[in-house]
Design a protein around this motif. Structure first.
Motif, PDB file in Angstrom:
ATOM      1  N   VAL A  35       4.683  -5.074   5.660  1.00  0.00           N
ATOM      2  CA  VAL A  35       4.024  -4.046   4.866  1.00  0.00           C
ATOM      3  C   VAL A  35       5.052  -3.446   3.909  1.00  0.00           C
ATOM      4  N   LEU A  36       4.782  -3.575   2.616  1.00  0.00           N
ATOM      5  CA  LEU A  36       5.627  -2.952   1.605  1.00  0.00           C
ATOM      6  C   LEU A  36       5.004  -1.601   1.284  1.00  0.00           C
ATOM      7  N   TYR A  37       5.627  -0.550   1.792  1.00  0.00           N
ATOM      8  CA  TYR A  37       5.090   0.800   1.634  1.00  0.00           C
ATOM      9  C   TYR A  37       5.603   1.394   0.325  1.00  0.00           C
ATOM     10  N   VAL A  38       4.684   1.740  -0.569  1.00  0.00           N
ATOM     11  CA  VAL A  38       5.047   2.212  -1.909  1.00  0.00           C
ATOM     12  C   VAL A  38       4.655   3.670  -2.113  1.00  0.00           C
ATOM     13  N   GLY A  39       4.603   4.416  -1.029  1.00  0.00           N
ATOM     14  CA  GLY A  39       4.190   5.818  -1.118  1.00  0.00           C
ATOM     15  C   GLY A  39       5.105   6.665  -1.984  1.00  0.00           C
ATOM     16  N   SER A  92       0.838  -1.197   0.000  1.00  0.00           N
ATOM     17  CA  SER A  92       0.000   0.000   0.000  1.00  0.00           C
ATOM     18  C   SER A  92       0.873   1.246   0.000  1.00  0.00           C
ATOM     19  N   GLY A  93       0.304   2.333  -0.487  1.00  0.00           N
ATOM     20  CA  GLY A  93       0.943   3.635  -0.371  1.00  0.00           C
ATOM     21  C   GLY A  93       0.383   4.436   0.782  1.00  0.00           C
ATOM     22  N   ASP A  94      -0.402   3.786   1.636  1.00  0.00           N
ATOM     23  CA  ASP A  94      -1.040   4.423   2.782  1.00  0.00           C
ATOM     24  C   ASP A  94      -0.322   3.986   4.054  1.00  0.00           C
ATOM     25  N   ARG A  95       0.274   4.941   4.757  1.00  0.00           N
ATOM     26  CA  ARG A  95       1.012   4.604   5.979  1.00  0.00           C
ATOM     27  C   ARG A  95       0.123   4.027   7.068  1.00  0.00           C
ATOM     28  N   ASP A  96      -1.192   4.257   6.992  1.00  0.00           N
ATOM     29  CA  ASP A  96      -2.091   3.689   7.998  1.00  0.00           C
ATOM     30  C   ASP A  96      -1.915   2.177   8.116  1.00  0.00           C
ATOM     31  N   LEU A  97      -1.541   1.530   7.004  1.00  0.00           N
ATOM     32  CA  LEU A  97      -1.424   0.069   7.016  1.00  0.00           C
ATOM     33  C   LEU A  97      -0.209  -0.426   7.781  1.00  0.00           C
ATOM     34  N   LEU A  98       0.692   0.469   8.174  1.00  0.00           N
ATOM     35  CA  LEU A  98       1.833   0.036   8.978  1.00  0.00           C
ATOM     36  C   LEU A  98       1.386  -0.593  10.287  1.00  0.00           C
ATOM     37  N   GLN A  99       0.177  -0.273  10.712  1.00  0.00           N
ATOM     38  CA  GLN A  99      -0.315  -0.838  11.971  1.00  0.00           C
ATOM     39  C   GLN A  99      -0.555  -2.338  11.895  1.00  0.00           C
TER      40      GLN A  99
END
Length: 323
Positions: free
Chosen positions: A168-172, A150-157
């Motif tokens: 979580v692979l952060y693609v922001g 996701s590109g949404d940091r909320d998903l880091l939780q």
């Protein structure tokens, strides 16, 4: 680079659909068109991202998670400003919708057609966002490690080590600059307690606010202060208890800010936390097929939309990972 998941185990790959196709749309020019002139920049970019992510993570299962309600009512009831700045102007009496570029909307339907023909599962939950679908599927997995993209940091939780690894692979900042987060990486980067890094990240967001979601946060508490408080007190519950305890050594300024934000903190915590027990519906099995579910239709779409090379890469990724 940290390992994707436990060695020798193929993960469940969960993709935040809208997050990825919005990024594809803005990353590629609208001059990329189908033979009939329709823009297909988001379609081509999204297909390429899916194929690249499959090659990178080597999953055996895959689901593209969807927003069946991008602005759930329970979140709006709790925090009326939640995503309010993203609401498109609508005629009186019509249902509100998210502001989406005119040339992206039809491309979402094209992407859905490609996924169906390819045999890739989509997942959604009535009345909820993709975040909640991702959170639920990650939380209920007991067999395979999970990679959430996701590109949404909320998903880091949702990052976790137990009962299975959830990364979580952060693609922001784009797929080329993607960052992989487990609990240790979340704790190190955002300054939250390691033993509850996922939950603590959600609480950090609660304190500092999030302008992209319309969450005001606690007035006067930015990310650095929020991190300091989370590391010292461990949780928002303990932090609030200290603020109410006249014998605690909490600074008066911080105490005043937290107590003034009491109503906000009560209301917003369920807003920032993703749902982990949603009634998720899958369009088909999430097991990756070795060949497209409908090769004839997929080939037809590839030619019609002018994305033959991208579809070929997707088919190759299916063959490499499908069972």
């Amino acid at each position: 680079m940290m390992a994707m998941t436990d060695p020798g185990k193929s993960p469940l790959l969960l993709l935040d659909g809208a997050s990825l196709w919005f990024r594809a749309y803005y990353a590629l020019p609208e001059s990329i068109t189908a033979p009939d002139g329709r823009p297909v920049n988001a379609v081509r970019g999204f297909i390429d991202m899916v194929a690249a992510l499959m090659t990178r993570t080597e999953p055996s299962r895959l689901a593209v998670c969807l927003d069946l309600n991008w602005r759930p009512q329970f979140r709006v009831d709790a925090i009326p400003s939640y995503k309010a700045h993203r609401v498109a102007e609508a005629a009186p009496g019509t249902e509100e919708s998210e502001e989406v570029p005119d040339s992206l909307t039809p491309q979402v339907d094209m992407i859905m057609d490609v996924l169906q023909a390819a045999g890739i599962a989509t997942a959604g939950a009535d009345g909820l966002e993709a975040d909640d679908v991702l959170g639920t599927l990650a939380a209920r997995e007991r067999n395979d490690p999970v990679v959430v993209v996701s590109g949404d940091r909320d998903l880091l939780q949702v990052a976790a080590d137990e009962p299975v690894q959830v990364r979580v692979l952060y693609v922001g900042r784009g797929l080329a600059k993607a960052e992989m987060f487990g609990p240790a990486e979340v704790a190190a980067k955002y300054g939250v307690p390691l033993h509850r890094a996922g939950d603590a990240y959600a609480e950090l967001a609660l304190l500092r606010g999030d302008s992209s979601d319309g969450l005001p946060g606690v007035k006067g508490v930015g990310e650095k202060t929020a991190s300091t408080l989370m590391l010292r007190y461990g949780s928002v519950a303990e932090l609030r208890a200290a603020a109410l305890d006249p014998s605690s050594d909490m600074a008066q300024g911080v105490r005043a800010k937290l107590n003034a934000a009491s109503d906000y903190l009560d209301a917003a915590l369920p807003v920032v936390r993703v749902v982990t027990d949603a009634d998720v519906h899958l369009s088909r099995s999430d097991v990756i097929p070795a060949a497209p579910a409908d090769s004839e239709r997929l080939n037809q779409l590839a030619v019609e939309l002018g994305v033959v090379n991208a579809v070929d890469r997707l088919v190759s990724a299916l063959a490499a990972n499908g069972g």
